[in-house]
Write a protein that holds these residues in place. Sequence first.
Motif, short mmCIF file in Angstrom:
data_model
loop_
_atom_site.label_atom_id
_atom_site.label_comp_id
_atom_site.label_asym_id
_atom_site.label_seq_id
_atom_site.Cartn_x
_atom_site.Cartn_y
_atom_site.Cartn_z
N LEU A 34 -7.66 29.36 -6.79
CA LEU A 34 -7.12 30.78 -7.10
C LEU A 34 -5.92 31.31 -6.59
N GLY A 35 -5.46 30.51 -5.59
CA GLY A 35 -4.49 30.92 -4.60
C GLY A 35 -4.54 31.84 -3.50
N LEU A 36 -5.82 32.41 -3.32
CA LEU A 36 -5.97 33.60 -2.24
C LEU A 36 -6.15 32.53 -1.13
N PHE A 37 -5.83 33.36 0.23
CA PHE A 37 -6.14 32.61 1.28
C PHE A 37 -7.33 33.20 2.21
N PRO A 38 -8.25 32.46 2.54
CA PRO A 38 -9.50 33.05 3.07
C PRO A 38 -9.35 33.03 4.46
N GLY A 39 -9.97 34.05 5.18
CA GLY A 39 -9.94 34.43 6.68
C GLY A 39 -11.47 34.16 6.63
N VAL A 40 -12.08 32.80 7.03
CA VAL A 40 -13.51 32.67 7.01
C VAL A 40 -14.35 33.26 8.20
N ILE A 41 -15.10 34.16 8.04
CA ILE A 41 -15.95 34.81 9.11
C ILE A 41 -16.67 33.68 9.82
N SER A 42 -16.42 33.58 11.39
CA SER A 42 -16.93 32.51 12.05
C SER A 42 -18.21 32.56 12.38
N ALA A 43 -19.14 32.84 11.53
CA ALA A 43 -20.64 32.79 12.00
C ALA A 43 -21.10 31.28 12.06
N LYS A 44 -22.09 31.12 12.76
CA LYS A 44 -22.60 29.88 12.92
C LYS A 44 -22.72 28.99 11.79
N GLY A 45 -22.17 27.83 11.83
CA GLY A 45 -22.19 27.08 10.61
C GLY A 45 -21.17 27.16 9.40
N ALA A 46 -20.65 28.41 9.69
CA ALA A 46 -19.47 28.69 8.26
C ALA A 46 -18.47 27.73 8.46
N ILE A 47 -17.78 27.39 9.82
CA ILE A 47 -16.37 26.74 9.87
C ILE A 47 -16.91 25.11 9.34
N GLU A 48 -18.14 24.92 9.85
CA GLU A 48 -18.34 23.45 9.67
C GLU A 48 -18.34 23.29 7.94
#
Length: 280
Positions: free
Chosen positions: A201-215
């Motif tokens: 979609l072209g958007l840039f995500p700031g991923v909330i760094s909860a357990k398991g999310a970054i993996e």
Amino acid sequence: MPAKIPITDNHMHIDLRARGLEAVKDFKNSGGTHIILVTKPSWSLGITVKKPEDYLKVFDETIEIASKIRELGVGAFPVLGVHPAEISRLTEYMDLQKATEIMKTGLELASGYVEKGLAVGIKSGRPHYPVSMEVWEASNEIMEYAFSLGKEQDCAVQLHTESVGEPELQDIAERARKTGIKMYKVVKHYSPPLVKTCEELGLFPGVISAKGAIEQALEEGTRFMMETDYIDDPDRPGAVLGPKTIPRRTTKLMETYGEEPFWIIHKENPEKVYEVEIDI
């Protein structure tokens, strides 16, 4: 411990009435190097907004905190704006049309700081809780106005919105695209690890760094940033995630993934989105 690589938190609040600079020291001592410092909602600073200029107090305070953070040897890049939940506060004592105008003018004032080089982006979005159709439409109008200001200033727009899946991200992307803003400058704050969907979609995500999310995010690539949404609220210590989270999680994940993905996540991505320099 000195940082081996840059470690950037894409969305943090620091409040001198709360832990303030102590939270920044925790971030730094855990290996953190740079903070995208986002304005707190006006009401959490005890400000009742009656006119757009009332937001200047919020913006000036954020700029001042950023300079105090830099004195500690941590990079700080302010993102200023109007929290989308302000619409519910304002409509308690004024009509919706006036509230909409005040919020849009508040965003214009925020974009003035970007123009002067004092801030790197604008914050906007839409309510993360159920609202009436009228309020929803007004909120979308305000968010789209933020996109058009982002296009004008060629700066990032960080979004606080409802919980998103693919349909919501698609709706946001369509609204952004019609304003002509560069799509990678539309940052979905508090994003789930939908890295591929955001990329399409072209958007840039700031991923909330909860357990398991970054993996999970790393399974889909490195086109994202990491954030805690640390609120620095005396009544909610450690919410949403504590200031040590990203440095600690990054250090741990480097054991598995190596340093390379994190150079992209913590340096190249924010440099591109916010047009800043991230050096250690």
